[in-house]
Design a protein around this motif. Sequence first.
Motif, PDB file in Angstrom:
ATOM      1  N   LEU A 291       1.171  -1.341  -0.332  1.00  0.00           N
ATOM      2  CA  LEU A 291      -0.258  -0.151  -0.282  1.00  0.00           C
ATOM      3  C   LEU A 291       0.533   1.491   0.212  1.00  0.00           C
ATOM      4  N   ALA A 292       2.001   0.904   1.081  1.00  0.00           N
ATOM      5  CA  ALA A 292       2.907   2.505   1.003  1.00  0.00           C
ATOM      6  C   ALA A 292       3.186   3.087  -0.492  1.00  0.00           C
ATOM      7  N   GLY A 293       3.767   1.561  -0.844  1.00  0.00           N
ATOM      8  CA  GLY A 293       4.460   1.543  -2.787  1.00  0.00           C
ATOM      9  C   GLY A 293       3.435   2.507  -3.883  1.00  0.00           C
ATOM     10  N   VAL A 294       2.399   1.965  -3.220  1.00  0.00           N
ATOM     11  CA  VAL A 294       1.621   2.399  -4.175  1.00  0.00           C
ATOM     12  C   VAL A 294       1.507   3.886  -4.068  1.00  0.00           C
ATOM     13  N   TRP A 295       0.964   4.574  -2.938  1.00  0.00           N
ATOM     14  CA  TRP A 295       0.453   5.583  -2.945  1.00  0.00           C
ATOM     15  C   TRP A 295       1.646   6.698  -3.050  1.00  0.00           C
ATOM     16  N   ALA A 296       3.198   6.384  -2.496  1.00  0.00           N
ATOM     17  CA  ALA A 296       4.107   6.610  -2.755  1.00  0.00           C
ATOM     18  C   ALA A 296       4.334   6.914  -3.984  1.00  0.00           C
ATOM     19  N   ASP A 297       3.693   6.462  -5.346  1.00  0.00           N
ATOM     20  CA  ASP A 297       3.436   6.743  -6.442  1.00  0.00           C
ATOM     21  C   ASP A 297       2.830   8.324  -7.257  1.00  0.00           C
ATOM     22  N   ARG A 298       1.770   7.836  -5.874  1.00  0.00           N
ATOM     23  CA  ARG A 298       0.794   9.159  -6.307  1.00  0.00           C
ATOM     24  C   ARG A 298       1.363  10.734  -5.803  1.00  0.00           C
ATOM     25  N   VAL A 299       2.277  11.093  -5.069  1.00  0.00           N
ATOM     26  CA  VAL A 299       2.051  12.265  -4.342  1.00  0.00           C
ATOM     27  C   VAL A 299       3.471  11.716  -4.147  1.00  0.00           C
ATOM     28  N   ARG A 300       4.010  13.784  -3.994  1.00  0.00           N
ATOM     29  CA  ARG A 300       5.625  13.965  -3.985  1.00  0.00           C
ATOM     30  C   ARG A 300       6.169  13.537  -2.995  1.00  0.00           C
ATOM     31  N   ARG A 301       7.247  12.488  -2.645  1.00  0.00           N
ATOM     32  CA  ARG A 301       7.962  11.730  -2.134  1.00  0.00           C
ATOM     33  C   ARG A 301       8.774  12.950  -1.079  1.00  0.00           C
ATOM     34  N   LYS A 302       9.305  14.052  -1.462  1.00  0.00           N
ATOM     35  CA  LYS A 302       9.970  14.539  -0.456  1.00  0.00           C
ATOM     36  C   LYS A 302       9.249  15.580   1.087  1.00  0.00           C
ATOM     37  N   PRO A 303       8.097  15.916   0.495  1.00  0.00           N
ATOM     38  CA  PRO A 303       6.382  16.113   1.973  1.00  0.00           C
ATOM     39  C   PRO A 303       6.827  14.856   2.792  1.00  0.00           C
ATOM     40  N   LEU A 304       6.689  13.613   1.657  1.00  0.00           N
ATOM     41  CA  LEU A 304       6.043  12.370   2.936  1.00  0.00           C
ATOM     42  C   LEU A 304       7.010  12.388   3.492  1.00  0.00           C
ATOM     43  N   MET A 305       8.219  12.700   2.965  1.00  0.00           N
ATOM     44  CA  MET A 305       9.411  12.044   3.714  1.00  0.00           C
ATOM     45  C   MET A 305       9.804  12.673   4.564  1.00  0.00           C
ATOM     46  N   VAL A 306       8.996  14.030   4.698  1.00  0.00           N
ATOM     47  CA  VAL A 306       9.840  14.577   5.572  1.00  0.00           C
ATOM     48  C   VAL A 306       8.310  14.874   7.052  1.00  0.00           C
ATOM     49  N   ALA A 307       7.022  14.521   6.463  1.00  0.00           N
ATOM     50  CA  ALA A 307       6.173  14.566   7.305  1.00  0.00           C
ATOM     51  C   ALA A 307       5.917  12.748   8.627  1.00  0.00           C
ATOM     52  N   ALA A 308       6.798  12.209   7.516  1.00  0.00           N
ATOM     53  CA  ALA A 308       7.228  10.242   8.017  1.00  0.00           C
ATOM     54  C   ALA A 308       8.400  10.955   9.054  1.00  0.00           C
ATOM     55  N   ASP A 309       9.080  12.105   8.956  1.00  0.00           N
ATOM     56  CA  ASP A 309       9.897  12.214   9.848  1.00  0.00           C
ATOM     57  C   ASP A 309       9.817  13.092  11.313  1.00  0.00           C
ATOM     58  N   LEU A 310       9.337  13.913  10.338  1.00  0.00           N
ATOM     59  CA  LEU A 310       8.046  14.209  12.221  1.00  0.00           C
ATOM     60  C   LEU A 310       7.865  13.718  12.886  1.00  0.00           C
ATOM     61  N   GLY A 311       6.971  12.855  11.977  1.00  0.00           N
ATOM     62  CA  GLY A 311       5.781  12.253  13.408  1.00  0.00           C
ATOM     63  C   GLY A 311       6.944  10.855  13.355  1.00  0.00           C
ATOM     64  N   ARG A 312       7.483  10.910  13.343  1.00  0.00           N
ATOM     65  CA  ARG A 312       9.160   9.778  13.716  1.00  0.00           C
ATOM     66  C   ARG A 312       9.232  10.610  15.441  1.00  0.00           C
ATOM     67  N   ALA A 313       9.915  11.552  15.602  1.00  0.00           N
ATOM     68  CA  ALA A 313       9.760  12.292  16.295  1.00  0.00           C
ATOM     69  C   ALA A 313       8.992  12.415  17.347  1.00  0.00           C
ATOM     70  N   ALA A 314       7.846  12.882  17.606  1.00  0.00           N
ATOM     71  CA  ALA A 314       6.732  13.218  18.259  1.00  0.00           C
ATOM     72  C   ALA A 314       6.910  11.999  18.665  1.00  0.00           C
ATOM     73  N   LEU A 315       6.141  10.936  17.701  1.00  0.00           N
ATOM     74  CA  LEU A 315       6.496   9.270  18.908  1.00  0.00           C
ATOM     75  C   LEU A 315       7.567   9.129  19.561  1.00  0.00           C
ATOM     76  N   LEU A 316       8.915   9.426  19.289  1.00  0.00           N
ATOM     77  CA  LEU A 316       9.575   9.027  20.302  1.00  0.00           C
ATOM     78  C   LEU A 316       9.693   9.760  21.566  1.00  0.00           C
ATOM     79  N   LEU A 317       9.502  10.793  21.514  1.00  0.00           N
ATOM     80  CA  LEU A 317       9.381  11.758  22.448  1.00  0.00           C
ATOM     81  C   LEU A 317       9.041  10.324  23.570  1.00  0.00           C
ATOM     82  N   LEU A 318       7.446  10.580  23.046  1.00  0.00           N
ATOM     83  CA  LEU A 318       6.583   9.796  24.007  1.00  0.00           C
ATOM     84  C   LEU A 318       7.365   9.267  25.291  1.00  0.00           C
ATOM     85  N   ILE A 319       7.829   8.382  24.993  1.00  0.00           N
ATOM     86  CA  ILE A 319       8.655   7.072  25.500  1.00  0.00           C
ATOM     87  C   ILE A 319       9.784   8.458  26.662  1.00  0.00           C
ATOM     88  N   PRO A 320      10.597   8.710  26.850  1.00  0.00           N
ATOM     89  CA  PRO A 320      10.944   9.770  27.761  1.00  0.00           C
ATOM     90  C   PRO A 320      10.009  10.151  28.664  1.00  0.00           C
TER      91      PRO A 320
END
Length: 297
Positions: A45-74
């Motif tokens: 599913l991710a492969g199909v979606w990545a073909d339908r949107v611009r890749r750079k904004p998707l990568m930036v959003a994924a990085d920011l989302g992972r940062a927020a999630l990992l901050l939950l642990i500490p």
Amino acid sequence: MSQVGTGVTVLALPLVAAVNLGATPFQVGLLAAAETAPLLVLGLLAGVWADRVRRKPLMVAADLGRAALLLLIPLAWWQGWLGFPLLVGVMVAAGSLSVLFDIASQSYTATLLRGEQLLRGNSLLHTSYSVGEVLGPGLAGALIALVRAPAALAIDAASFLLSGLLLATIRAPEPRPADGPRRPLRADLLEGVRVVAATPELRALGLSTGVWNLFDNARLAMLVLFMTRDLGLGAATVGIVYSVSSVGWLLGTLLPAPAARRLGLGRAILAGAAATAPGGVLIALAGGPPLQAATMV
């Protein structure tokens, strides 16, 4: 930068489960599965979606989302409500974003580079990943010895934030996704499955990579428990062992281009896969800390 932080998490997360939460081997294995299971569920599913949107904004959003999630642990640790279900939930969500990022990054690299540049670019990217894997665990060992494992995960969150900001500075134009009516997601998914199933090279690569990931993740899930509980190693020593083991990754990233020229791509892939087997056998025979460090290279 994000790979340095990920190297911290590779060591800090299982230590949080094993030391701070007293996790059983089954729970540590479940935690490793929670991080990698999204690839099995969301990969197509991710492969199909990545073909339908611009890749750079998707990568930036994924990085920011992972940062927020990992901050939950500490944050949860500092507030006294850190538990195993939260660790699993964070890993499932962060793993899902990692699937999106990894698939988008492979496609995005191919839009920036062509031909020989693409092979060289991928080799340099993996070199940077390996540098992170060498530095990350050693840094994790020192941080955990100073501030404990949950706090060390804040370093990974900061690295994902920095990674997203650096990606946002890329100015190379990215082609727009094709306009016009689109086929249903299901049709594109089935087409991708058919192409892989009908292409012997892709089918073999997919099956071999799946088997490799299955057993390699099982090994990694148990490795921290083996070192801390069976061998009695401290966090700093475990970090050094992980860093030593990553030197092999760093050296390996220098070989793809010359190996492909000398052997051909297919034979080079086969030789690389075969060369990893002896190390796994030696780990099983490790009898103490010095031998453990030496055989993990």
